[in-house]
Write a protein that holds these residues in place. Structure first.
Motif, short mmCIF file in Angstrom:
data_model
loop_
_atom_site.label_atom_id
_atom_site.label_comp_id
_atom_site.label_asym_id
_atom_site.label_seq_id
_atom_site.Cartn_x
_atom_site.Cartn_y
_atom_site.Cartn_z
N VAL B 35 11.11 -15.22 13.43
CA VAL B 35 10.38 -16.43 13.06
C VAL B 35 11.02 -17.65 13.71
CG1 VAL B 35 9.67 -17.88 11.13
CG2 VAL B 35 9.66 -15.40 10.88
N LEU B 38 10.67 -17.58 17.53
CA LEU B 38 9.34 -17.94 18.02
C LEU B 38 9.18 -19.46 18.02
CD1 LEU B 38 7.17 -16.06 18.99
CD2 LEU B 38 6.08 -16.20 16.75
N LYS B 42 8.68 -21.86 21.32
CA LYS B 42 7.58 -22.80 21.49
C LYS B 42 8.11 -24.19 21.81
CE LYS B 42 4.39 -20.39 18.47
NZ LYS B 42 3.97 -20.25 17.07
N GLU B 62 8.02 -7.16 16.64
CA GLU B 62 6.94 -8.12 16.32
C GLU B 62 7.13 -9.41 17.09
OE1 GLU B 62 6.57 -8.80 12.05
OE2 GLU B 62 7.33 -6.77 11.76
N GLU B 66 4.52 -11.22 19.63
CA GLU B 66 4.07 -12.59 19.43
C GLU B 66 4.41 -13.46 20.64
OE1 GLU B 66 2.57 -14.03 16.76
OE2 GLU B 66 2.43 -12.20 15.55
N ARG B 68 4.80 -12.62 23.73
CA ARG B 68 3.96 -12.32 24.89
C ARG B 68 2.60 -12.99 24.80
NH1 ARG B 68 7.20 -11.54 28.55
NH2 ARG B 68 8.30 -9.57 28.77
N GLN B 69 2.21 -13.36 23.59
CA GLN B 69 0.92 -14.05 23.44
C GLN B 69 1.02 -15.51 23.88
OE1 GLN B 69 -1.68 -12.25 22.45
NE2 GLN B 69 -0.29 -10.50 22.19
N LEU B 70 2.25 -16.01 23.96
CA LEU B 70 2.41 -17.40 24.35
C LEU B 70 2.27 -17.51 25.86
CD1 LEU B 70 5.53 -18.40 22.22
CD2 LEU B 70 3.14 -18.67 21.64
N PRO B 71 1.45 -18.46 26.33
CA PRO B 71 1.23 -18.59 27.77
C PRO B 71 2.51 -18.74 28.57
CG PRO B 71 0.24 -20.43 26.56
CD PRO B 71 0.67 -19.43 25.54
N LYS B 74 4.45 -15.16 29.21
CA LYS B 74 3.74 -13.96 29.64
C LYS B 74 4.57 -13.07 30.53
CE LYS B 74 -1.11 -13.59 29.93
NZ LYS B 74 -2.36 -14.01 30.49
N PHE B 75 5.35 -13.67 31.37
CA PHE B 75 6.10 -12.89 32.35
C PHE B 75 7.61 -13.04 32.20
CE2 PHE B 75 2.03 -14.15 34.17
CZ PHE B 75 1.47 -12.91 34.37
N THR B 76 8.00 -13.78 31.18
CA THR B 76 9.44 -14.01 30.98
C THR B 76 10.14 -12.70 30.62
OG1 THR B 76 8.88 -16.18 30.12
CG2 THR B 76 11.11 -15.39 29.68
N PRO B 77 11.24 -12.41 31.26
CA PRO B 77 11.97 -11.21 30.88
C PRO B 77 12.44 -11.26 29.42
CG PRO B 77 12.82 -12.11 32.93
CD PRO B 77 11.87 -13.11 32.39
N GLY B 97 5.92 -5.22 24.91
CA GLY B 97 6.01 -6.09 26.07
C GLY B 97 7.41 -6.44 26.50
N ALA B 98 8.38 -5.73 25.95
CA ALA B 98 9.76 -6.02 26.34
C ALA B 98 10.00 -5.56 27.77
CB ALA B 98 10.74 -5.32 25.40
#
Lengths: 717, 120
Positions: B35, B38, B42, B62, B66, B68-71, B74-77, B97-98
């Motif tokens: 939490v 995240l 942001k 989780e 979450e 990976r949903q942030l624009p 998306k591609f951040t390691p 998405g790890a």
């Protein structure tokens, strides 16, 4: 780069002890009949963290042992195994064992591992036969074993999954890394045959594939490590090459590859960067279409785990520290700010003071007073911790003891957030344990007896804490049989503590249990008969300037009520004057103050004067004699007698006059001077003079057997 | 210098990771659960996220989903810190998405060499 990991040990121990506390309290919540997933999860997480940390910081004994605990927990968590009471017991023992091991490690000694080994065996016995499939999957057995000496390189065909970029895996970085491990560099050739028409191009997908030639003799596993994170999703072939670039283990496929390889130019990895670059600008657009799924943290998940959030008592040996919540520190800083403002205001006023500004000066001073008081309160609060720290050990204790004695017990704890000075808390722990043990052992009846007398078969022990006018009150209450007055009286007579013909009220009989050398259990049991009696409990509490009393009702139970000052640093004092010196009596110990009347003085036991106060005789002490302030013969006019109670004994102390009452800050005499019997400390009064604080029970002992005759008392006798 | 978000509920691990990375010149922000992480993600932009798996409130899996949903991510390691016993955790992590994982226990050197694989 080398980093000394030992600098993190202290934090690791602190959080591990905290984790063990969490495990313990959650385990006590756990019962095989109702397994709460979140509880199991919390326990698992705590064990997992301890294991991870121990492994990282090099405490292999801890890590290996916790691994077994964790594995069993994991199976229970995953629903592969039903929780049994046996497991809970074993876990609790493991917690104890870990705590002991870690305490040893924290103190810098080698931990005792015999217990751990034994528990480990038991855990393994439970786990035995279960396939631990989770382990050992790190390296594929399929690793090709090719002839080492003639190998000159590798050809790797890498066909990534289209979604590879979405996991943050960037082929370019892999090639760069591969370049790092390859002795003689790499050649990368891109295959764009799968690339769709530009119009259909999705920049977030990876449609390229590559053939990489790794030059130099390295192990296949070294190359595999590079692709470790993607090997499950992507298509990767490894072909060993000889010095001529030919596949060592030839096959149709290998030959085709070789042909391709010969046509290949030495390409730097740059081309790969292109798709990523294209992807960037597309991000925002793509994200918009997906933004429905972007949601803030789930509210349910936001609930803080209380056990984690609270501070914990430091058990780390000598270096004692407390964790203070940021709120408290912030409020302190605020108040210091206020103080600075007041100071500058007063400073300004002082620079050109004129009597006409008297009003403002007084206003400023009262503001200063308020600031000081608030600051004092805030500083005191730093030392305050919720009593739950002292209470937290009881669920376990009551559970274990109840099992041992075969009694069913409910423990109810109330007022756990009541705050108490840290030092007081540390010192009240043992007396509380004793009281709870006592209530369980002697207070509560056996289950059979309870049923017989029509009570609920499980007894209830209630711990309650609350504030009551500057004091904290802690109650230990049981709903057992109450004190057996007859037996207490008989025992006391038997031990010569009271006269055989004494006619005592029930309340007086109850007080007898606090006399030195008293134990009511018919046989000294394992639980309470530890050579520590209620007298020790009382003494410990008295040392904290507190009191303990007992209320008991036959058949319905007993309640022990402990009253303690909120802090040891400040005392409510009664100022008295003797020969123009000021002394301080702790207000809590004063029973009454009366005008001394010489005719009531007696001298029964030789030299020790006593006075008949209503129905009892109390010894009289002259403070001026104790401190050699005045020649014995000198008459005292208009003296006051302060009747105080210490060690459950009343004494009268003769002083010249009573002054005011005030809160005083206690300064240690031992630290600043040396220990003086009869004096518990000192304080500095408003006018700057030092006043000694009288230690009531100490002064009683000091004059024991010493003549302190009051002139004129003989004729009265 | 690259900025890294380190997420772990264990203070000692967090300190170790953070100390190591700062020592190597990275900008490090810490968070103690999903939490918090995240919210932190942001607020800023990180070049790499290191996250523990087992955490209260929101676990690493989780959190990764979450994130990976942030624009911006998306591609951040994203590297998960896992233990060897958690084999299927790796799969779960990948599905969330790890990017990869670092197997606990690890030492500072291993940590640095691993993150260099995904930075830059």
């Amino acid at each position: 780069m080398s980093i000394d990991l030992s600098q993190f040990h202290q934090v690791f121990f602190e959080e591990s002890f905290e984790g063990l506390d969490v495990m313990e309290s959650e385990l006590l919540e756990l019962s095989p009949d109702s397994v709460d997933d979140e509880t199991v999860n919390t326990i698992f997480r705590a064990a997992h963290s301890i294991k991870g940390g121990a492994g990282t910081f090099g405490f292999m004994q801890i890590s290996e042992f916790t691994h077994e605990v964790e594995t069993l927990l994991d199976e229970i968590r995953a629903g592969q195994r039903a929780l049994e009471q046996l497991h809970v017991d074993l876990f609790l023992q493991s917690v104890d064992c870990l705590r002991a091991m870690m305490t040893a490690l924290n103190e810098g000694s080698e931990p005792e591992t015999a217990r751990a080994d034994e528990l480990k065996l038991q855990l393994k016995a439970i786990l035995h036969g279960e396939a631990e499939a989770a382990e050992g999957d790190s390296n594929d057995a399929s690793e090709a074993t090719t002839g080492g000496s003639e190998r000159a390189g590798w050809k790797v065909r890498f066909i990534p999954d289209a979604d590879v970029l979405r996991t943050g895996n960037e082929p370019f970085r892999m090639f760069r890394e591969l370049e790092g491990v390859a002795p003689n560099g790499i050649k990368v050739m891109v295959n764009e045959s799968e690339l769709p028409e530009f119009a259909n191009l999705n920049p977030e997908e990876c449609r390229l594939s590559w053939t990489i030639t790794v030059m130099g003799d390295i192990e296949q596993s070294d190359i595999q490590t590079v692709f470790e994170w993607v090997e499950d999703d992507c298509d990767i072939d490894y072909i060993a090459l000889d010095a001529d670039g030919q596949a060592l283990e030839s096959g149709a496929e290998a030959k085709a590859d070789a042909a391709e390889a010969s046509a290949e130019a030495a390409v730097a990895p740059e081309p790969v960067a292109a798709p990523a670059a294209v992807a960037e600008p597309a991000n925002s657009e793509a994200a918009q279409s997906e933004s429905v799924k972007v949601e803030p943290a789930k509210p349910a998940a936001a609930k803080a785990e209380p056990a984690k959030a609270k501070a914990k008592p430091n058990r780390g040996g000598d270096q004692s520290s407390i964790r203070v919540s940021i709120d408290k520190v912030d409020s302190l800083i605020n108040m210091v700010g206020e103080l600075v403002i007041t100071q500058s205001m007063l400073g300004q006023l002082g620079q050109d003071f004129d009597i006409s500004r008297m009003g403002r000066l007084l206003e400023g001073l009262s503001q200063l007073e308020q600031n000081t008081r608030e600051l004092q309160e805030s500083v005191m609060k730093i030392r305050m911790m919720p009593i739950s720290f002292a209470f937290s050990r009881f669920p376990r204790l009551v559970r274990d003891l109840g099992n041992q004695l075969g009694k069913k017990v409910n423990l109810v704890m109330q007022g756990e957030n009541t705050e108490l000075d840290k030092t007081v808390m540390e010192k009240i722990g043992d007396p509380l344990v004793h009281l709870v043990r006592n209530s369980l052992d002697h207070g509560l009846e056996t289950t059979a007896k309870r049923i017989e007398t029509g009570k609920d078969e499980s007894g209830t022990i209630t711990l309650n804490a609350f504030h009551q006018g500057g004091n904290i009150v802690i109650e230990v209450k049981d709903d057992g049989a109450g004190l057996n007055e007859e037996r207490i009286l008989n025992k006391a007579i038997e031990r010569g503590l009271v006269a055989a013909n004494a006619n005592l009220t029930p309340e007086e009989i109850h007080q007898l249990i606090f006399l030195p050398g008293f134990s009511t259990a018919d046989q000294v049991s394992d639980i309470s008969g530890r050579g520590v009696g209620m007298d020790v409990v009382r003494r410990n509490i008295n040392e904290l300037n507190g009191t303990i009393e007992v209320k008991s009702q036959k058949g319905t139970g007993s309640t022990f009520v402990i009253r303690l000052p909120l802090t040891l640093a400040i005392l409510d004092g009664q100022l008295v004057e003797v020969c123009n010196q000021t002394y301080i009596f702790p207000l809590v110990s004063i029973v009454e103050s009366i005008q001394l009347q010489k005719q009531t003085l007696n001298n029964i036991s030789g030299s020790q004067p006593v006075m008949k106060l209503r129905d009892e005789y109390i010894p009289i002490i002259r403070l001026d004699q104790v401190f050699n302030l005045r020649p014995l013969e000198e008459e005292v006019e208009e003296a006051m007698l302060v009747v105080v109670e210490g060690d459950n004994e009343k004494i009268g102390i003769v002083v010249d006059d009573l002054l005011g009452q005030q809160q005083v800050v206690i300064k240690s005499l031992e630290q600043n001077y040396q220990r003086v019997s009869g004096v518990s400390g000192a304080t500095i009064l408003g006018d700057g003079t030092v006043a000694l604080i009288i230690d009531i029970s100490g002064i009683g002992k000091k004059v024991d057997g010493r003549a302190a005759a009051i002139p004129g008392s003989e004729q009265a006798a | 210098m690259a900025s890294i978000l380190a997420v772990d509920d264990s203070a000692s691990m967090r300190q170790m990771v953070s100390f190591t990375l700062k020592g190597a010149g990275f900008d490090v922000k810490e968070a103690c659960d999903g939490v918090e992480a995240l919210a932190e993600a942001k607020r800023g932009k990180f070049d790499l996220v290191l996250s523990d798996v087992n955490m209260p409130n929101m676990n690493g899996i989780e959190f990764c989903k979450e994130l990976r949903q942030l624009p911006d991510y998306k591609f951040t390691p994203v590297l998960m810190l896992t233990t060897e016993s958690a084999g299927d955790m790796k799969m779960q992590g990948k599905q969330a998405g790890a990017t990869g994982w670092i197997v606990k226990p690890f030492n500072p050197e291993q940590l640095l060499s691993t993150i260099k694989r995904v930075l830059g």
